[in-house]
Write an enzyme that holds these catalytic residues in place. Structure first.
Site, short mmCIF file in Angstrom:
data_model
loop_
_atom_site.label_atom_id
_atom_site.label_comp_id
_atom_site.label_asym_id
_atom_site.label_seq_id
_atom_site.Cartn_x
_atom_site.Cartn_y
_atom_site.Cartn_z
N ASP A 1 0.85 -1.18 0.00
CA ASP A 1 0.00 0.00 0.00
C ASP A 1 0.89 1.24 0.00
OD1 ASP A 1 -2.46 1.51 0.37
OD2 ASP A 1 -1.79 1.82 2.43
N ASP B 1 -0.33 5.33 0.70
CA ASP B 1 -0.60 6.36 1.71
C ASP B 1 -0.92 5.71 3.06
OD1 ASP B 1 -1.05 8.81 2.91
OD2 ASP B 1 -2.24 9.57 1.25
#
Length: 263
Positions: free
Chosen positions: A7, A9
């Site tokens: 991932d 952010d």
């Protein structure tokens, strides 16, 4: 050899600020030649823009190491009907992904698909146009279900919030592409080229990263550098019923644990 679906952010950076240890974690992956892919629900940026943003916050990245929900949406639609006509609600990343996949965006022709992502110029006119096409039989494809987006410690409306109005007015449920959907997860696993049993899905969000990893039968690691803290994580695990295989304070702790376990 393990592989990693990462991932962005909340895991590698906060908006335009790097998370401590993120660059070192990527360097550790590269040193050990562990394959990895940056997987993001963000449909507004192209892979090149995602890579440039990662470089800006000090993290090595190339466009071919990125899979966006916009790319995955275009891949999905191409499997359903190659070369069709699309009504698009979104930004440059989605528009380029759709056109690169060979779709037309002719607003004068009937639409085979309404594809929608984040659109910060969304309007009543776009809502009405999407609803009209969906009620005429177009398929609804949603890049990602995120109702809110984190940005520099603030939350802003996401693609899922726009989708709520379109769903309500059109009485049409979308095909969801982004995490936790198996659609983007399966594309990511295929691109990484490893058995799912060897892949770690790493992120800060239980409902997207971890749920997607669990559904794909991959290993899962939650890092507490984004949405959750040590004080809140057990409450959210209880609320969601989603328990990751590992819970780490940060990426360095994850690397240390994997190294000690011989992963």
């Amino acid at each position: 050899m393990p592989g990693f679906l990462l991932d962005l952010d909340g895991t590698l950076y906060h908006g335009d600020r790097p998370i401590a240890g993120a660059a070192e974690f990527i360097a550790w992956l590269n040193k050990n030649q562990f394959p990895y892919l940056y997987v993001t629900n963000n449909s507004s940026r192209t892979p090149e823009q995602v890579a440039a943003h990662l470089e800006k916050v000090g993290i090595a990245a190339r466009a071919d190491e990125v899979l966006t929900s916009a790319q995955a949406a275009a891949m999905y639609m191409k499997e359903q009907k190659s070369g069709g006509n699309v009504y698009l609600i979104g930004e440059s990343g989605l528009e380029l992904a759709v056109r690169d996949a060979g779709f037309h965006t002719d607003t004068e022709r009937p639409a085979d698909f309404v594809v929608q992502g984040i659109d910060r110029s969304f309007s009543y006119e776009k809502l009405a146009a999407a609803v009209r096409r969906l009620r005429a039989g177009a398929a609804y494809v949603l890049t990602n279900p995120d109702h809110l987006l984190p940005w520099n410690n603030e939350l802003q409306p996401g693609a899922g919030s726009i989708a709520a109005s379109i769903e309500k007015a059109s009485e049409t449920q979308p095909v969801v592409i982004g995490k936790p959907s198996p659609i983007i997860m399966n594309y990511a696993i295929e691109r990484l080229g490893l058995p799912k049993e060897q892949i770690w899905v790493v992120g800060d969000n239980l409902r997207t990263d971890i749920q997607g990893g669990l559904a794909a039968e991959c290993h899962t690691a939650l890092v507490l550098t984004g949405l959750l803290t040590r004080d809140t994580v057990e409450e959210y695990i209880g609320r969601t019923g989603l328990r990751p295989e590992l819970i780490c304070d940060n990426l360095q702790q994850l690397a240390d644990r994997l190294a000690s376990e011989g992963e």
